[in-house]
Structures are given as structure tokens and as C-alpha cells.
Design a protein around this motif. Structure first.
Motif, PDB file in Angstrom:
ATOM      1  N   GLN A  38       0.750  -1.427  -0.253  1.00 45.12           N
ATOM      2  CA  GLN A  38       0.229   0.431  -0.048  1.00 45.12           C
ATOM      3  C   GLN A  38       0.938   1.409   0.033  1.00 45.12           C
ATOM      4  O   GLN A  38       2.096   1.704   0.581  1.00 45.12           O
ATOM      5  N   VAL A  39       0.761   2.121  -0.390  1.00 45.28           N
ATOM      6  CA  VAL A  39       1.126   3.444  -1.255  1.00 45.28           C
ATOM      7  C   VAL A  39       0.526   4.543  -0.638  1.00 45.28           C
ATOM      8  O   VAL A  39      -0.690   4.676  -0.702  1.00 45.28           O
ATOM      9  N   GLU A  40       0.737   5.585   0.598  1.00 48.90           N
ATOM     10  CA  GLU A  40       0.058   6.753   0.707  1.00 48.90           C
ATOM     11  C   GLU A  40       0.412   7.971   0.028  1.00 48.90           C
ATOM     12  O   GLU A  40       1.674   7.568  -0.165  1.00 48.90           O
ATOM     13  N   TYR A  41      -0.593   8.673  -0.399  1.00 58.06           N
ATOM     14  CA  TYR A  41      -0.324  10.154  -1.354  1.00 58.06           C
ATOM     15  C   TYR A  41      -1.203  11.592  -0.792  1.00 58.06           C
ATOM     16  O   TYR A  41      -2.060  11.079   0.341  1.00 58.06           O
ATOM     17  N   VAL A  42       0.055  12.206  -1.098  1.00 54.21           N
ATOM     18  CA  VAL A  42      -1.101  13.241  -0.554  1.00 54.21           C
ATOM     19  C   VAL A  42      -1.321  14.274  -1.798  1.00 54.21           C
ATOM     20  O   VAL A  42      -0.475  14.188  -3.071  1.00 54.21           O
ATOM     21  N   GLY A  43      -2.275  15.245  -1.838  1.00 53.58           N
ATOM     22  CA  GLY A  43      -2.308  16.160  -3.124  1.00 53.58           C
ATOM     23  C   GLY A  43      -3.591  17.224  -2.573  1.00 53.58           C
ATOM     24  O   GLY A  43      -3.934  17.242  -1.417  1.00 53.58           O
ATOM     25  N   LEU A  44      -2.812  18.174  -3.656  1.00 55.01           N
ATOM     26  CA  LEU A  44      -4.015  20.075  -3.383  1.00 55.01           C
ATOM     27  C   LEU A  44      -5.714  19.582  -3.346  1.00 55.01           C
ATOM     28  O   LEU A  44      -5.749  19.043  -4.507  1.00 55.01           O
ATOM     29  N   LEU A  45      -6.315  19.652  -3.164  1.00 59.00           N
ATOM     30  CA  LEU A  45      -8.263  19.409  -3.435  1.00 59.00           C
ATOM     31  C   LEU A  45      -8.465  21.017  -4.423  1.00 59.00           C
ATOM     32  O   LEU A  45      -7.632  22.003  -4.018  1.00 59.00           O
ATOM     33  N   ALA A  46      -8.721  20.014  -5.750  1.00 54.49           N
ATOM     34  CA  ALA A  46      -9.661  21.381  -6.773  1.00 54.49           C
ATOM     35  C   ALA A  46     -10.383  22.099  -5.944  1.00 54.49           C
ATOM     36  O   ALA A  46     -11.146  21.721  -5.194  1.00 54.49           O
ATOM     37  N   GLY A  47     -10.018  23.770  -6.241  1.00 51.21           N
ATOM     38  CA  GLY A  47     -10.978  24.523  -5.821  1.00 51.21           C
ATOM     39  C   GLY A  47     -10.605  25.168  -3.877  1.00 51.21           C
ATOM     40  O   GLY A  47     -11.528  25.417  -3.711  1.00 51.21           O
ATOM     41  N   ALA A  48      -9.383  24.960  -3.457  1.00 51.46           N
ATOM     42  CA  ALA A  48      -8.984  24.703  -1.838  1.00 51.46           C
ATOM     43  C   ALA A  48      -8.789  26.616  -1.615  1.00 51.46           C
ATOM     44  O   ALA A  48      -8.914  27.164  -2.507  1.00 51.46           O
ATOM     45  N   ALA A  49      -9.779  26.846  -0.259  1.00 51.80           N
ATOM     46  CA  ALA A  49      -9.118  27.807  -0.071  1.00 51.80           C
ATOM     47  C   ALA A  49      -8.181  28.934   0.026  1.00 51.80           C
ATOM     48  O   ALA A  49      -7.667  30.081   0.480  1.00 51.80           O
ATOM     49  N   ASN A  50      -7.425  27.478   0.257  1.00 49.31           N
ATOM     50  CA  ASN A  50      -6.065  28.195   0.269  1.00 49.31           C
ATOM     51  C   ASN A  50      -4.689  27.754  -0.058  1.00 49.31           C
ATOM     52  O   ASN A  50      -4.536  27.000   0.358  1.00 49.31           O
ATOM     53  N   PRO A  51      -4.450  27.907  -1.662  1.00 44.10           N
ATOM     54  CA  PRO A  51      -3.579  26.829  -2.483  1.00 44.10           C
ATOM     55  C   PRO A  51      -2.905  26.829  -2.272  1.00 44.10           C
ATOM     56  O   PRO A  51      -1.631  25.869  -1.800  1.00 44.10           O
ATOM     57  N   GLU A  52      -2.172  28.433  -1.349  1.00 43.59           N
ATOM     58  CA  GLU A  52      -0.799  28.694  -1.820  1.00 43.59           C
ATOM     59  C   GLU A  52      -0.618  27.836  -0.037  1.00 43.59           C
ATOM     60  O   GLU A  52       0.777  27.528  -0.216  1.00 43.59           O
ATOM     61  N   GLY A  53      -0.893  28.021   0.696  1.00 44.83           N
ATOM     62  CA  GLY A  53      -0.819  27.462   2.348  1.00 44.83           C
ATOM     63  C   GLY A  53      -0.917  25.814   1.932  1.00 44.83           C
ATOM     64  O   GLY A  53       0.059  24.903   2.379  1.00 44.83           O
ATOM     65  N   ALA A  54      -1.605  25.427   1.240  1.00 42.63           N
ATOM     66  CA  ALA A  54      -1.859  24.135   0.795  1.00 42.63           C
ATOM     67  C   ALA A  54      -0.199  23.835  -0.242  1.00 42.63           C
ATOM     68  O   ALA A  54       0.450  22.142   0.110  1.00 42.63           O
ATOM     69  N   LYS A  55       0.165  23.814  -1.024  1.00 44.47           N
ATOM     70  CA  LYS A  55       1.693  23.989  -1.114  1.00 44.47           C
ATOM     71  C   LYS A  55       2.744  23.377  -0.416  1.00 44.47           C
ATOM     72  O   LYS A  55       3.649  23.276  -0.316  1.00 44.47           O
ATOM     73  N   LYS A  56       2.714  24.801   0.472  1.00 39.57           N
ATOM     74  CA  LYS A  56       3.710  24.687   1.616  1.00 39.57           C
ATOM     75  C   LYS A  56       3.525  23.125   2.562  1.00 39.57           C
ATOM     76  O   LYS A  56       4.867  22.611   2.986  1.00 39.57           O
ATOM     77  N   LEU A  57       2.160  23.313   2.711  1.00 41.70           N
ATOM     78  CA  LEU A  57       2.198  21.987   3.390  1.00 41.70           C
ATOM     79  C   LEU A  57       2.586  20.568   2.768  1.00 41.70           C
ATOM     80  O   LEU A  57       2.903  19.423   3.284  1.00 41.70           O
ATOM     81  N   VAL A  58       2.015  20.567   1.400  1.00 42.68           N
ATOM     82  CA  VAL A  58       2.507  19.307   0.687  1.00 42.68           C
ATOM     83  C   VAL A  58       4.416  19.352   0.813  1.00 42.68           C
ATOM     84  O   VAL A  58       4.682  17.928   0.735  1.00 42.68           O
ATOM     85  N   ASP A  59       4.780  20.216   0.396  1.00 46.88           N
ATOM     86  CA  ASP A  59       6.240  20.221   0.540  1.00 46.88           C
ATOM     87  C   ASP A  59       7.149  20.303   1.645  1.00 46.88           C
ATOM     88  O   ASP A  59       7.506  19.025   2.036  1.00 46.88           O
ATOM     89  N   PHE A  60       6.168  19.990   2.408  1.00 45.41           N
ATOM     90  CA  PHE A  60       6.371  20.103   4.493  1.00 45.41           C
ATOM     91  C   PHE A  60       6.516  17.932   4.321  1.00 45.41           C
ATOM     92  O   PHE A  60       6.934  17.543   4.892  1.00 45.41           O
ATOM     93  N   LEU A  61       5.666  17.864   3.920  1.00 49.79           N
ATOM     94  CA  LEU A  61       5.468  15.888   3.663  1.00 49.79           C
ATOM     95  C   LEU A  61       6.259  15.898   3.189  1.00 49.79           C
ATOM     96  O   LEU A  61       6.780  13.971   3.675  1.00 49.79           O
ATOM     97  N   VAL A  62       7.020  16.348   2.360  1.00 52.83           N
ATOM     98  CA  VAL A  62       7.870  15.354   1.758  1.00 52.83           C
ATOM     99  C   VAL A  62       9.544  16.017   1.953  1.00 52.83           C
ATOM    100  O   VAL A  62      10.347  15.165   1.662  1.00 52.83           O
ATOM    101  N   SER A  63       9.398  16.698   3.154  1.00 44.92           N
ATOM    102  CA  SER A  63      10.194  17.237   3.553  1.00 44.92           C
ATOM    103  C   SER A  63      11.096  15.705   4.710  1.00 44.92           C
ATOM    104  O   SER A  63      10.910  15.246   4.803  1.00 44.92           O
ATOM    105  N   ASP A  64      12.335  16.426   4.581  1.00 44.29           N
ATOM    106  CA  ASP A  64      12.963  15.444   6.039  1.00 44.29           C
ATOM    107  C   ASP A  64      12.632  14.997   6.771  1.00 44.29           C
ATOM    108  O   ASP A  64      12.766  14.406   7.276  1.00 44.29           O
TER     109      ASP A  64
END
Length: 351
Positions: free
Chosen positions: A265-291
Motif C-alpha cells: 500500500q502506498v499513501e499519497y498527498v494531493g492539493l484539493l481542486a478549489g482549495a480556499a488556501n492553495p498557497e498554504g496547501a502547497k507549503k503543507l505538501v512541501d512539508f510532507l515530503v521534507s526530511d
């Protein structure tokens, strides 16, 4: 999987509205800048160490709110039902058995995060709508203590689970509501093929398999090897689960994973289309792939980080091994037949 917390436990759909209202309240309180809040929609065993999350929030200036509408299958269902009014900004916990459904329904926005490890490329799906974060093997687990006390030999293979000596001993989760349940269904498709998997499940049903809606119910309530001291010594869980039942001296574990019964099983993260805070969302995704986050996954959620350079906890080689040859089903076949297989399984097992 956090400290054997409710990994992929099924949330009640009826609680969704309350959860959504709670999240909305967190983003609309007087004096709160909506751009400083990022809402993560996830399963209810998503976990991160407090200091790791606090460091991200301090550096980013964001506050992370969580909504947990249920298990992996329920999670995707709710995202589809609410895609015109998204529940949040980011989703974590869609796995490879449901990934193409989420992509095909258009609930996700493509994004390539900064800092993704090269080792994650092998788990890529779609056109960048989902980013791999962690992986693990869904496997049948046994209670060593129960089998040792009764003198019944432990099962080893999928075929063993249909034998009379294991009647009424196995508990699994429903593939219609549970992502590990769907992973196990796929394991049987991979093992017996399209012409044989239904017959296998008929044998399991005749041998008294119990089906629950959530992993937490199966593991904590029905399984004898967990804290619930349930009546069934065989359970569907993860190859990492035995690391939770290691003795105090670290020399042994009460439970074990049957590595010949697994599906990866592989788990993923993704941005939700129509997100209220897309810039914050990108930062959170960047965090989840961070060391920092990748290094926290094993201890906090008991999955393997996709960044293979990440140091793993002591004892994982012995007590949380991956299957050397997990069963496999081609992603295209999962996409084409997932709903058909779930319906056939329901007809065969539930009736």
C-alpha cells in the motif's frame, strides 16, 4: 500508523457535517486571517510529532487544521461528494487502490512539491495530482502467544486460512469501506487471478471469516494479540504492526506478520481542486515530503517513508519487515475492475 492508534479507522459518515463545521469555525473566527490556516483532510490516524509540526507552523506562519471523514475508501467517497465545495485544502491518505478514482473524478489539482526524493518516483501515479509520501505492506497478522498456548500451528499462506483448524479465527476489513480491506482483496486477486479469487473468498466465508468496517475494530476489538484481548488470533493488519507488540527487553514480539499474504500500500498527498488556501496547501505538501516529516513517519505512523535515505527505527529490520514478494495487481486493472471486484466480493461474502 501511530502508536497503534486508529490506523485507517472508519469514521462515521454521519459525523462529517460536524467535522466540517469544526474546520470552518477554525478558519472564520473573528480576527483570524484565513490565509494563515491550511486544512488537511485525512484519515483519523494521520499523526506527526508535536515538535515537528510546531516547527513547520512556526516557519510557515500557518496553522494546520484537520478533518477526518473516515478510512481511505470513505475519504475518497467524501471528496467526490463534496468536490464542488471542498472540505479542505490538502488531502492525505488516498492510497494506490483508490488513487485513480480520485484522479478520474477531478477532485485534485496537479502540483510538483519541492524536495521530493528520487526514490519516490517508483510510486508515481497520474500526472502529478498525487505525491507519494509513505508505503507499507498490508498483511495477515497472527498472535504468537495464542498459537503457542493452544498448540495449533500458525498459518503461513493464504491457502492455510481456509483450513478447518483456522475456522472462526480470522477477522478482516470490508474492501468497500476500508483501504487495507481493499488491499487484501487485491492480494487475493493477485494470488488467485480473476477466475479464482471469488472461490477463495467463498472458502474463507465457509471457514468463519469475520468482516468489520474498520481496521481499528478488527485490531483492537476482535484481535487477541492487541490491547482489546479479542477472541480471534488472526487479523488483517500491516507488516509493521508486530513492532508495537515487542517485549520490554526488545527480544521478541507477541505478534507476527505473514509475509506471504501481503499487498503493498502506498499513501499519497494531493492539493484539493478549489482549495480556499492553495498557497498554504502547497507549503503543507512541501512539508510532507521534507526530511523532517519523512524522518517522523516510521515512529508516528509506522509506515515506511518514500525517501529511502531516511533512517529507520532500531528493530524494524527484525520486527517490521517488508514482504520480499507482495502480491501485485496492475494499476490499470485496479482502475478497470475495482468497483466490479468490490461488488462481487460483497455478493460473495456479505450476501
Amino acid at each position: 500508523m501511530n502508536t497503534i492508534s486508529t490506523r485507517l479507522g472508519l469514521g462515521l459518515v454521519g459525523g462529517l457535517s460536524a467535522l466540517a463545521l469544526t474546520a470552518c469555525a477554525g478558519t472564520t473566527d473573528t480576527g483570524t486571517d484565513p490565509s494563515s490556516v491550511v486544512t488537511l483532510v485525512t484519515h483519523d490516524s494521520f499523526n506527526v510529532s508535536e515538535d515537528v509540526l510546531a516547527a513547520f507552523e512556526k516557519e510557515s506562519g500557518l496553522t494546520v487544521k484537520q478533518i477526518t471523514p473516515g478510512d481511505g475508501g470513505s475519504l475518497v467517497n467524501q471528496l467526490i461528494l463534496t468536490k464542488d465545495a471542498p472540505l479542505g485544502d490538502v488531502v492525505f491518505g488516498i492510497d494506490n487502490s483508490f488513487a485513480t478514482r480520485a484522479i478520474d473524478e477531478g477532485v485534485l489539482e496537479p502540483y510538483a512539491p519541492a524536495g521530493q526524493a528520487d526514490s519516490a518516483a517508483q510510486y508515481a501515479v497520474g500526472d502529478g495530482e498525487l505525491t507519494p509520501i509513505d508505503f507499507g505492506d498490508v498483511c495477515v497478522n497472527v498472535d504468537h502467544a495464542w498459537f503457542g498456548n493452544t498448540g495449533v500451528p500458525e498459518p503461513v499462506t493464504l491457502d492455510d486460512l481456509t483450513k478447518p483448524e483456522y475456522k472462526d479465527l480470522l477477522v478482516v476489513t470490508n474492501p468497500a469501506t476500508s483501504s487495507p480491506g481493499l488491499s487484501f482483496l487485491l492480494a487475493t486477486v493477485g494470488a488467485y487471478g480473476e477466475d479464482g479469487w471469488e472461490e477463495y473468498w467463498s472458502k474463507l466465508k465457509a471457514n468463519g471469516v469475520k468482516v468489520t468496517d474498520s481496521w481499528s475494530d478488527a485490531y483492537y476489538v476482535d484481535f487477541s494479540g492487541s490491547e482489546g484481548n479479542g477472541p480471534r488470533p488472526i487479523v488483517l493488519s500491516y507488516s509493521t504492526s508486530p513492532a508495537f507488540t515487542v517485549s520490554e527487553d526488545g527480544s521478541s514480539t507477541r505478534t507476527g506478520a505473514l509475509l506471504d499474504t501481503c499487498f503493498r500500500q502506498v499513501e499519497y498527498v494531493g492539493l484539493l481542486a478549489g482549495a480556499a488556501n492553495p498557497e498554504g496547501a502547497k507549503k503543507l505538501v512541501d512539508f510532507l515530503v521534507s526530511d523532517a516529516f519523512q524522518a517522523d513517519i516510521a515512529d508516528s505512523m509506522y509506515m515506511y517513508p518514500v525517501n529511502t535515505d531516511t533512517e529507520l527505527p532500531e528493530g524494524w529490520v527484525e520486527f517490521a519487515p517488508l514482504s520480499p514478494e507482495p502480491f501485485d495487481v496492475a494499476p490499470a486493472d485496479i482502475t478497470a475492475h475495482r468497483d466490479e471486484w468490490i461488488k462481487a466480493w460483497t455478493s460473495t461474502v456479505i450476501g
